[in-house]
Design a protein around this motif. Structure first.
Motif, PDB file in Angstrom:
ATOM      1  N   THR A   1     -42.640  24.195  54.161  1.00  0.00           N
ATOM      2  CA  THR A   1     -43.946  24.661  53.697  1.00  0.00           C
ATOM      3  C   THR A   1     -45.050  24.482  54.737  1.00  0.00           C
ATOM      4  OG1 THR A   1     -44.285  22.555  52.561  1.00  0.00           O
ATOM      5  CG2 THR A   1     -43.406  24.385  51.247  1.00  0.00           C
ATOM      6  N   SER A   2     -44.746  23.848  55.858  1.00  0.00           N
ATOM      7  CA  SER A   2     -45.744  23.781  56.927  1.00  0.00           C
ATOM      8  C   SER A   2     -45.977  25.169  57.529  1.00  0.00           C
ATOM      9  CB  SER A   2     -45.311  22.799  58.021  1.00  0.00           C
ATOM     10  OG  SER A   2     -44.196  23.297  58.729  1.00  0.00           O
ATOM     11  N   LYS A   3     -45.051  26.095  57.289  1.00  0.00           N
ATOM     12  CA  LYS A   3     -45.201  27.478  57.748  1.00  0.00           C
ATOM     13  C   LYS A   3     -45.937  28.334  56.723  1.00  0.00           C
ATOM     14  CE  LYS A   3     -40.947  27.344  60.467  1.00  0.00           C
ATOM     15  NZ  LYS A   3     -39.609  27.928  60.640  1.00  0.00           N
ATOM     16  N   CYS A   4     -46.406  27.698  55.652  1.00  0.00           N
ATOM     17  CA  CYS A   4     -47.089  28.389  54.555  1.00  0.00           C
ATOM     18  C   CYS A   4     -48.506  27.822  54.439  1.00  0.00           C
ATOM     19  CB  CYS A   4     -46.346  28.185  53.244  1.00  0.00           C
ATOM     20  SG  CYS A   4     -44.568  28.476  53.323  1.00  0.00           S
ATOM     21  N   PRO A   5     -49.453  28.307  55.236  1.00  0.00           N
ATOM     22  CA  PRO A   5     -50.775  27.680  55.303  1.00  0.00           C
ATOM     23  C   PRO A   5     -51.538  27.648  53.988  1.00  0.00           C
ATOM     24  CG  PRO A   5     -50.770  29.784  56.464  1.00  0.00           C
ATOM     25  CD  PRO A   5     -49.350  29.480  56.100  1.00  0.00           C
ATOM     26  N   GLU A   6     -51.232  28.542  53.054  1.00  0.00           N
ATOM     27  CA  GLU A   6     -51.953  28.546  51.782  1.00  0.00           C
ATOM     28  C   GLU A   6     -51.126  27.979  50.626  1.00  0.00           C
ATOM     29  OE1 GLU A   6     -53.805  32.313  50.978  1.00  0.00           O
ATOM     30  OE2 GLU A   6     -54.927  32.272  52.857  1.00  0.00           O
ATOM     31  N   PHE A   7     -49.982  27.393  50.926  1.00  0.00           N
ATOM     32  CA  PHE A   7     -49.150  26.790  49.880  1.00  0.00           C
ATOM     33  C   PHE A   7     -49.815  25.511  49.404  1.00  0.00           C
ATOM     34  CE2 PHE A   7     -45.778  23.755  48.719  1.00  0.00           C
ATOM     35  CZ  PHE A   7     -45.279  24.413  47.618  1.00  0.00           C
ATOM     36  N   ASP A   8     -50.011  25.407  48.079  1.00  0.00           N
ATOM     37  CA  ASP A   8     -50.679  24.227  47.531  1.00  0.00           C
ATOM     38  C   ASP A   8     -49.799  23.451  46.554  1.00  0.00           C
ATOM     39  OD1 ASP A   8     -50.642  25.867  45.322  1.00  0.00           O
ATOM     40  OD2 ASP A   8     -52.815  25.969  45.100  1.00  0.00           O
ATOM     41  N   GLY A   9     -48.578  23.908  46.325  1.00  0.00           N
ATOM     42  CA  GLY A   9     -47.659  23.190  45.445  1.00  0.00           C
ATOM     43  C   GLY A   9     -47.862  23.440  43.971  1.00  0.00           C
ATOM     44  N   SER A  10     -48.863  24.212  43.619  1.00  0.00           N
ATOM     45  CA  SER A  10     -49.120  24.446  42.196  1.00  0.00           C
ATOM     46  C   SER A  10     -48.121  25.441  41.602  1.00  0.00           C
ATOM     47  CB  SER A  10     -50.541  24.958  41.992  1.00  0.00           C
ATOM     48  OG  SER A  10     -50.704  26.214  42.621  1.00  0.00           O
ATOM     49  N   TYR A  11     -47.973  25.372  40.328  1.00  0.00           N
ATOM     50  CA  TYR A  11     -47.112  26.258  39.540  1.00  0.00           C
ATOM     51  C   TYR A  11     -45.629  26.128  39.859  1.00  0.00           C
ATOM     52  CZ  TYR A  11     -51.617  28.363  38.601  1.00  0.00           C
ATOM     53  OH  TYR A  11     -52.917  28.558  38.254  1.00  0.00           O
ATOM     54  N   LEU A  12     -45.229  25.055  40.482  1.00  0.00           N
ATOM     55  CA  LEU A  12     -43.809  24.836  40.731  1.00  0.00           C
ATOM     56  C   LEU A  12     -43.303  23.791  39.751  1.00  0.00           C
ATOM     57  CD1 LEU A  12     -43.689  24.898  44.613  1.00  0.00           C
ATOM     58  CD2 LEU A  12     -43.097  26.705  43.028  1.00  0.00           C
ATOM     59  N   MET A  13     -42.103  23.973  39.296  1.00  0.00           N
ATOM     60  CA  MET A  13     -41.518  23.097  38.285  1.00  0.00           C
ATOM     61  C   MET A  13     -40.288  22.421  38.875  1.00  0.00           C
ATOM     62  SD  MET A  13     -41.840  26.057  35.419  1.00  0.00           S
ATOM     63  CE  MET A  13     -41.399  27.307  36.621  1.00  0.00           C
ATOM     64  N   PRO A  14     -40.460  21.295  39.546  1.00  0.00           N
ATOM     65  CA  PRO A  14     -39.332  20.677  40.264  1.00  0.00           C
ATOM     66  C   PRO A  14     -38.183  20.267  39.355  1.00  0.00           C
ATOM     67  CG  PRO A  14     -41.245  19.242  40.274  1.00  0.00           C
ATOM     68  CD  PRO A  14     -41.681  20.539  39.679  1.00  0.00           C
ATOM     69  N   GLU A  15     -38.454  20.040  38.091  1.00  0.00           N
ATOM     70  CA  GLU A  15     -37.379  19.625  37.184  1.00  0.00           C
ATOM     71  C   GLU A  15     -36.577  20.811  36.653  1.00  0.00           C
ATOM     72  OE1 GLU A  15     -40.926  20.628  34.898  1.00  0.00           O
ATOM     73  OE2 GLU A  15     -40.668  19.251  36.536  1.00  0.00           O
ATOM     74  N   ASP A  16     -37.085  22.042  36.801  1.00  0.00           N
ATOM     75  CA  ASP A  16     -36.398  23.209  36.284  1.00  0.00           C
ATOM     76  C   ASP A  16     -35.522  23.832  37.358  1.00  0.00           C
ATOM     77  OD1 ASP A  16     -37.646  22.876  33.881  1.00  0.00           O
ATOM     78  OD2 ASP A  16     -39.146  24.461  34.197  1.00  0.00           O
ATOM     79  N   LYS A  17     -34.319  24.202  36.974  1.00  0.00           N
ATOM     80  CA  LYS A  17     -33.414  24.919  37.868  1.00  0.00           C
ATOM     81  C   LYS A  17     -33.090  26.254  37.225  1.00  0.00           C
ATOM     82  CE  LYS A  17     -32.330  21.895  41.106  1.00  0.00           C
ATOM     83  NZ  LYS A  17     -32.428  22.126  42.513  1.00  0.00           N
ATOM     84  N   ASP A  18     -33.144  27.334  38.002  1.00  0.00           N
ATOM     85  CA  ASP A  18     -32.775  28.648  37.512  1.00  0.00           C
ATOM     86  C   ASP A  18     -31.276  28.826  37.766  1.00  0.00           C
ATOM     87  OD1 ASP A  18     -32.400  31.271  36.878  1.00  0.00           O
ATOM     88  OD2 ASP A  18     -33.902  32.069  38.238  1.00  0.00           O
ATOM     89  N   GLU A  19     -30.480  28.743  36.733  1.00  0.00           N
ATOM     90  CA  GLU A  19     -29.028  28.835  36.875  1.00  0.00           C
ATOM     91  C   GLU A  19     -28.569  30.242  37.260  1.00  0.00           C
ATOM     92  OE1 GLU A  19     -27.369  26.075  36.974  1.00  0.00           O
ATOM     93  OE2 GLU A  19     -29.148  24.966  36.377  1.00  0.00           O
TER      94      GLU A  19
END
Length: 108
Positions: free
Chosen positions: A88-106
């Protein structure tokens, strides 16, 4: 025309400055400047939540192609993948919001 005036005209045409790629390139369809003048290929958006296709510096197609929820575009792999697998260091506007680390898309 006589031979001399034709030669002069030809010389003037040859000496006429020609625009370079940098001079003629415009980003009117690329407001976030994702496609540099020589860029061809897929490019992550600034937050890596999607990607675009660039052709010789021009943004092509219908714009941004969004990744699935909980995924980011990994330019090194050329695909959307789980956000944990993206630098994510290559993603200058990435802020980590709206991500669900506990959810996996099977299905991914």
């Amino acid at each position: 025309y006589n031979h001399r005036s034709l030669s002069t005209l030809l010389l003037l045409l040859l000496l006429q400055p020609t625009p370079t790629t940098a001079q003629t390139w415009e980003q009117s369809n690329d407001p976030t400047n994702l496609c540099s003048p020589s860029r061809t290929g897929y490019r992550a958006t600034l937050d890596c939540r999607g990607y675009v296709y660039c052709n010789a510096g021009y943004l092509m197609g219908g714009g941004v192609i969004e990744c699935w929820p909980n995924q980011l575009y990994n330019e090194d792999l050329g695909t959307c993948t789980y956000w944990q697998q993206v630098d994510t260091s290559k993603c200058p506007e990435f802020d980590g919001s709206y991500l669900m680390p506990e959810d996996k898309d099977e299905n991914a």
